[in-house]
Write an enzyme that holds these catalytic residues in place. Structure first.
Site, mmCIF file in Angstrom:
data_model
loop_
_atom_site.group_PDB
_atom_site.id
_atom_site.type_symbol
_atom_site.label_atom_id
_atom_site.label_comp_id
_atom_site.label_asym_id
_atom_site.label_seq_id
_atom_site.Cartn_x
_atom_site.Cartn_y
_atom_site.Cartn_z
ATOM 1 N N GLY A 60 0.796 -1.225 0.000
ATOM 2 C CA GLY A 60 0.000 0.000 0.000
ATOM 3 C C GLY A 60 0.826 1.270 0.000
ATOM 4 N N HIS A 126 -14.589 11.825 -15.441
ATOM 5 C CA HIS A 126 -14.048 11.987 -16.791
ATOM 6 C C HIS A 126 -12.759 12.818 -16.859
ATOM 7 C CE1 HIS A 126 -15.551 16.162 -17.003
ATOM 8 N NE2 HIS A 126 -16.484 15.674 -16.203
#
Ligand SMILES: CC(=O)SCCNC(=O)CCNC(=O)[C@H](O)C(C)(C)COP(=O)(O)OP(=O)(O)OC[C@H]1O[C@@H](n2cnc3c(N)ncnc32)[C@H](O)[C@@H]1OP(=O)(O)O
Length: 205
Positions: A60, A126
């Site tokens: 991580g 987006h």
């Protein structure tokens, strides 16, 4: 395939591997734990164990993941993996070694770099650009047209408004709401997000 790293991140990526009907042969870890579930073997990494393997670096910590990548990249190839429940637009690019966890939503024209973790239920809208070695934590939400630079960590449930840039190795605290650009190496927390540390030094504001 194999995993580099045998802690919490490896446990969730092992689950992802099984969901995708792949087989995990073994794990390697610089400091192998006494026990890894499911009777899987964990070895100390050697060139022989890594050579020509398909591998995910299951760590991580972004800086450590990058360090290990540079140490082993000449030996192996990197797998990219996406959970079947994730929605990833057909107009999205995803780099090698990146994992996309369950229930993630990534919309059109997003570019995601190498060795990123796009964690459970994150939303990336987006045209965002996510550079290499970034971690987007569970349930974080990025509005459109955001640039997240190399090694940044977006914390659990953080919300980022559209069009901003998150600098290299910046850390956005859990639950923060970020409304403006964040410089490299800054730690930002709260709503609205404020810088509490720069380059590891407390800000005092
Ligand atoms: C599957 C997984 O587990 S993925 C991992 C997901 N984990 C995360 O997203 C964790 C992200 N980390 C955080 O939010 C951390 O709290 C950090 C990195 C932002 C700050 O950690 P530290 O540098 O140790 O700061 P520290 O805990 O000393 O806090 C400093 C101050 O900021 C405040 N603070 C820390 N984190 C936050 C936060 N997320 N939101 C609001 N305030 C915060 C503290 O209350 C403290 O305030 P005070 O000085 O008024 O008492």
């Amino acid at each position: 395939m194999i995993l580099y790293g045998a802690r919490g991140q490896a446990k969730v990526i092992y689950d992802l591997i099984l969901s995708n009907n792949h087989l995990l042969e073994y794990l390697v870890d610089d400091n192998p734990p006494d026990h890894f579930p499911h009777n899987l073997n964990v070895y100390r990494p050697t060139p022989e164990l890594l050579k020509d393997q398909r591998l995910i670096i299951a760590i991580g910590d972004n800086l450590l993941r990058e360090k290990i990548y540079h140490e082993i990249k000449h030996l192996c190839e990197f797998e990219t993996m996406q959970h079947y429940s994730a929605y990833v637009s057909r107009f999205t690019e995803v780099g090698e070694g990146t994992v996309i966890m369950p229930q993630v939503c990534i919309n059109a024209e997003v570019k995601i770099g190498k060795h990123c973790i796009i964690n459970t239920s994150a939303i990336i809208e987006h045209e965002c650009i996510i550079e290499d070695f970034v971690h987007i934590s569970p349930t974080a939400a990025l509005a459109g047209n955001i640039l997240v630079k190399k090694g940044a960590h977006i914390g659990l449930g953080a919300n980022l408004i559209q069009g901003i840039t998150i600098g290299e190795n910046a850390l956005i605290g859990a639950g923060s709401v970020v409304l403006k650009d964040v410089p490299a190496n800054a730690v930002v927390v709260g709503n609205p997000g404020r810088i509490i540390k720069m380059n590891g030094v407390e800000n005092g504001q």
